[in-house]
Design a protein around this motif. Structure first.
Motif, short mmCIF file in Angstrom:
data_model
loop_
_atom_site.label_atom_id
_atom_site.label_comp_id
_atom_site.label_asym_id
_atom_site.label_seq_id
_atom_site.Cartn_x
_atom_site.Cartn_y
_atom_site.Cartn_z
N HIS A 161 49.98 34.60 -1.89
CA HIS A 161 48.95 35.13 -2.80
C HIS A 161 49.06 34.51 -4.19
O HIS A 161 48.04 34.24 -4.84
N ARG A 201 47.26 31.17 -4.59
CA ARG A 201 45.82 31.23 -4.27
C ARG A 201 45.11 29.96 -4.77
O ARG A 201 45.30 29.52 -5.89
N GLY A 202 44.31 29.40 -3.89
CA GLY A 202 43.56 28.20 -4.24
C GLY A 202 44.29 26.90 -3.94
O GLY A 202 43.73 25.83 -4.13
N THR A 241 40.93 41.02 6.02
CA THR A 241 40.37 40.32 4.86
C THR A 241 39.51 41.21 3.98
O THR A 241 38.96 40.74 2.99
#
Length: 117
Positions: free
Chosen positions: A57, A60-61, A91
């Protein structure tokens, strides 16, 4: 009739039972189950800052490589979403939070009884 030796514990907000037909093997069976649960918690917990999932997490990206255990857990969760037509969906963060799942297991009220398999 075979007597079963049973060890009971509470893990990750639920109950766990380990059964053995041999009392002398119960402790080692319980220790093995504890190792599996600890590995899942270390890898997949949203509630631990040091878990592998929390690390993902934070990235992210970005592309990240995950362990086999986390990859299997993610595949299983996504399969559950497909098989239930979205009734189970890992999700859906906002719905999960609205249901109280962003809190610790112990603080979320249980509305269902025990599940026996």
């Amino acid at each position: 009739m075979i007597e079963m030796a049973i060890a009971r514990d509470t893990v990750m907000g639920t109950s766990m039972e380990v059964a053995s037909a041999r009392l002398d093997r119960l402790a080692s069976a319980k220790a093995a189950a504890d190792r599996v649960v600890a590995a899942i918690d270390q890898s997949c917990s949203r509630f631990r800052e040091d878990s592998e999932l929390s690390g993902v997490h934070r990235q992210r990206g970005h592309e990240v490589h995950v362990s086999g255990l986390l990859a299997r857990a993610l595949r299983t969760a996504l399969r559950a979403a497909r098989l239930t037509d979205g009734l189970v969906d890992p999700t859906v963060v906002s719905a999960r939070r609205a249901a109280g799942y962003d809190a610790a297991f112990e603080s979320v009220p249980c509305r269902a009884g025990p599940l026996t398999l």
